[in-house]
Design a protein around this motif. Structure first.
Motif, short mmCIF file in Angstrom:
data_model
loop_
_atom_site.label_atom_id
_atom_site.label_comp_id
_atom_site.label_asym_id
_atom_site.label_seq_id
_atom_site.Cartn_x
_atom_site.Cartn_y
_atom_site.Cartn_z
N ASP A 36 -23.29 25.68 -51.44
CA ASP A 36 -23.00 27.03 -50.99
C ASP A 36 -24.18 27.65 -50.25
O ASP A 36 -24.42 28.85 -50.34
N GLY A 37 -24.92 26.81 -49.55
CA GLY A 37 -25.98 27.29 -48.68
C GLY A 37 -27.01 28.16 -49.36
O GLY A 37 -27.64 27.77 -50.35
N GLU A 38 -27.20 29.36 -48.84
CA GLU A 38 -28.23 30.27 -49.31
C GLU A 38 -28.08 30.58 -50.81
O GLU A 38 -29.06 30.64 -51.54
N THR A 39 -26.84 30.76 -51.26
CA THR A 39 -26.60 31.05 -52.68
C THR A 39 -27.08 29.91 -53.56
O THR A 39 -27.74 30.12 -54.59
N PRO A 66 -17.06 17.30 -54.78
CA PRO A 66 -15.73 17.45 -54.16
C PRO A 66 -15.77 17.78 -52.68
O PRO A 66 -14.74 17.79 -52.02
N HIS A 67 -16.96 18.06 -52.16
CA HIS A 67 -17.11 18.44 -50.75
C HIS A 67 -17.70 17.26 -49.98
O HIS A 67 -18.90 17.04 -50.00
N GLN A 68 -16.85 16.52 -49.30
CA GLN A 68 -17.31 15.29 -48.65
C GLN A 68 -17.17 15.36 -47.14
O GLN A 68 -16.36 16.12 -46.61
N ALA A 69 -17.98 14.56 -46.48
CA ALA A 69 -17.90 14.41 -45.03
C ALA A 69 -17.07 13.17 -44.75
O ALA A 69 -17.59 12.06 -44.63
N LEU A 70 -15.77 13.34 -44.67
CA LEU A 70 -14.86 12.22 -44.51
C LEU A 70 -14.58 11.94 -43.04
O LEU A 70 -14.79 12.79 -42.18
N GLY A 72 -12.66 11.35 -39.55
CA GLY A 72 -11.51 11.97 -38.90
C GLY A 72 -11.65 13.45 -38.60
O GLY A 72 -10.76 14.03 -37.98
N ASN A 73 -12.76 14.06 -39.01
CA ASN A 73 -12.94 15.49 -38.73
C ASN A 73 -14.39 15.77 -38.34
O ASN A 73 -15.10 16.53 -39.00
N PRO A 74 -14.86 15.18 -37.25
CA PRO A 74 -16.25 15.37 -36.84
C PRO A 74 -16.59 16.81 -36.50
O PRO A 74 -17.75 17.23 -36.63
N ALA A 75 -15.61 17.60 -36.09
CA ALA A 75 -15.87 19.01 -35.77
C ALA A 75 -16.31 19.77 -37.02
O ALA A 75 -17.22 20.61 -36.98
N ASP A 76 -15.66 19.48 -38.15
CA ASP A 76 -16.05 20.14 -39.40
C ASP A 76 -17.44 19.71 -39.84
O ASP A 76 -18.24 20.53 -40.30
N ILE A 77 -17.74 18.43 -39.68
CA ILE A 77 -19.08 17.93 -40.03
C ILE A 77 -20.13 18.63 -39.18
O ILE A 77 -21.19 19.01 -39.68
N ARG A 78 -19.82 18.82 -37.92
CA ARG A 78 -20.77 19.49 -37.01
C ARG A 78 -21.08 20.91 -37.50
O ARG A 78 -22.25 21.32 -37.56
N VAL A 79 -20.06 21.65 -37.85
CA VAL A 79 -20.24 23.03 -38.32
C VAL A 79 -21.11 23.06 -39.58
O VAL A 79 -22.02 23.88 -39.72
N ARG A 80 -20.84 22.16 -40.49
CA ARG A 80 -21.58 22.14 -41.76
C ARG A 80 -23.02 21.66 -41.56
O ARG A 80 -23.93 22.13 -42.24
N ASN A 81 -23.22 20.72 -40.64
CA ASN A 81 -24.59 20.33 -40.31
C ASN A 81 -25.37 21.53 -39.75
O ASN A 81 -26.54 21.73 -40.09
N ASP A 82 -24.71 22.30 -38.91
CA ASP A 82 -25.37 23.49 -38.35
C ASP A 82 -25.79 24.45 -39.46
O ASP A 82 -26.84 25.10 -39.37
N GLY A 83 -24.98 24.54 -40.51
CA GLY A 83 -25.30 25.42 -41.62
C GLY A 83 -26.58 25.03 -42.32
O GLY A 83 -27.43 25.89 -42.62
N VAL A 84 -26.76 23.74 -42.59
CA VAL A 84 -27.97 23.31 -43.30
C VAL A 84 -29.19 23.35 -42.37
O VAL A 84 -30.31 23.61 -42.82
N THR A 129 -18.24 7.73 -51.88
CA THR A 129 -17.51 8.98 -51.74
C THR A 129 -17.03 9.23 -50.31
O THR A 129 -16.01 9.90 -50.10
N GLN A 130 -17.75 8.70 -49.32
CA GLN A 130 -17.29 8.84 -47.94
C GLN A 130 -16.31 7.72 -47.55
O GLN A 130 -15.75 7.75 -46.47
N ARG A 131 -16.16 6.75 -48.44
CA ARG A 131 -15.14 5.71 -48.30
C ARG A 131 -15.37 4.84 -47.06
O ARG A 131 -14.51 4.76 -46.18
N PHE A 132 -16.53 4.21 -47.02
CA PHE A 132 -16.77 3.24 -45.96
C PHE A 132 -17.45 2.01 -46.55
O PHE A 132 -18.00 2.05 -47.66
N ASP A 133 -17.39 0.94 -45.80
CA ASP A 133 -17.98 -0.34 -46.21
C ASP A 133 -19.34 -0.47 -45.54
O ASP A 133 -19.45 -0.42 -44.32
N VAL A 134 -20.40 -0.62 -46.36
CA VAL A 134 -21.76 -0.73 -45.81
C VAL A 134 -21.87 -1.89 -44.83
O VAL A 134 -22.65 -1.84 -43.88
#
Length: 287
Positions: A36-39, A66-70, A72-84, A129-134
């Motif tokens: 939750d960022g700043e909080t 429960p909050h994963q970077a899965l 198929g949704n790179p736009a959401d990952i981009r927004v959340r990266n910007d937050g951190v 948790t991100q469901r990929f094969d190394v």
């Protein structure tokens, strides 16, 4: 007057204890989930202050649990990266940890390049948790790109997935220009990493691109029947390759340090793991 010596002794002990606390080495926690960022950051800092911990800095990531970077949704990952990234800009002690999903292909490579241009020096990948094969070629392409951009890669190594350590060893071997930090140092399969001193005897293989954080696993090892083997493993890996991590909020930094301080390590070894190694790796300033 007969009470005066006792009073003096009490004062001396108080001064001695205060000096020991002041002399306690600072801590860099490389494994902190701030969902939750700043909080979340305020809560983490309050916890460390109440425990009397001198916090030199932390590696902060937005995803986990429960909050994963899965995929198929790179736009959401981009927004959340910007937050951190914004959080780190407001708080100099915070090292921003971004992420992408290897299966997003070119979009993942583009996002990696974008966040690197904004100063991100570390990304986190979690195969389970991100469901990929190394072993997937897209993972190799991604971590090689990270190496080109001077971005280190923190990867889960709790051995939740079969062949976890073996696959990570091969990945680091195939991407030698990329710096890796393997979280949890293999979990209860930590013994695997004693292969490193043998691997380093091979021509052209030094594995100097591999570091480990000891988050979570350290709680099981302190005062356990396995502690001697665990310390033997850390020294085979190289104490200069070991970094402290907590995996907050699942595990607090105070609880991690309490277990860590019970390990039979020298003061010099503990200081290196608490802050010295991270300081060198990330170019941090002393607090």
């Amino acid at each position: 007057m007969r009470y005066l010596p006792l009073i003096c002794l009490s004062l001396l002990l108080s001064v001695s204890n205060a000096s020991a606390q002041v002399a306690s080495p600072p801590v860099f926690d490389v494994h902190v989930h701030l969902r939750d960022g700043e909080t979340s950051l305020r809560a983490f800092e309050a916890d460390t202050r109440s425990a009397g911990i001198e916090l030199a800095g932390l590696g902060a990531m937005w995803f986990g649990g429960p909050h994963q970077a899965l995929a198929g949704n790179p736009a959401d990952i981009r927004v959340r990266n910007d937050g951190v990234i914004a959080l780190a800009e407001r708080h100099p002690r915070v090292v921003a940890i971004g992420t992408v999903h290897p299966y997003d292909g070119q979009a993942a490579l583009d996002e990696l390049e974008r966040i690197a241009s904004q100063g991100v020096k570390l990304i986190k990948l979690h195969a389970h948790t991100q469901r990929f094969d190394v072993a997937d070629p897209r993972v190799l392409a991604l971590v090689r790109k990270a190496g080109e951009l001077d971005v280190a890669v923190l990867m889960d190594n709790a051995n939740i997935v079969a062949g976890d350590s073996e696959n990570l060893f091969n990945l680091a071997l195939r991407a030698r220009d990329t710096t890796f930090i393997f979280a949890h140092v293999g979990g209860l399969n930590f013994r695997f990493w004693n292969i490193l001193p043998l691997a380093r005897t091979a021509d052209g293989i030094d594995m100097d691109n591999v570091y480990f954080d000891i988050s979570a696993t350290v709680l099981l090892m302190a005062d356990s029947p396995l502690e001697d083997e665990f310390l033997w493993t850390l020294r085979n890996i190289g104490i200069d390759r070991v970094i402290l991590g907590s995996d907050h909020p699942q595990i607090s930094l105070a609880r991690t340090l309490e277990a860590f301080e019970r390990l039979d390590l020298s003061d010099e070894e503990k200081a290196a793991i608490r802050f010295g190694n991270a300081r060198r790796l990330f170019g941090l300033d002393a607090p």
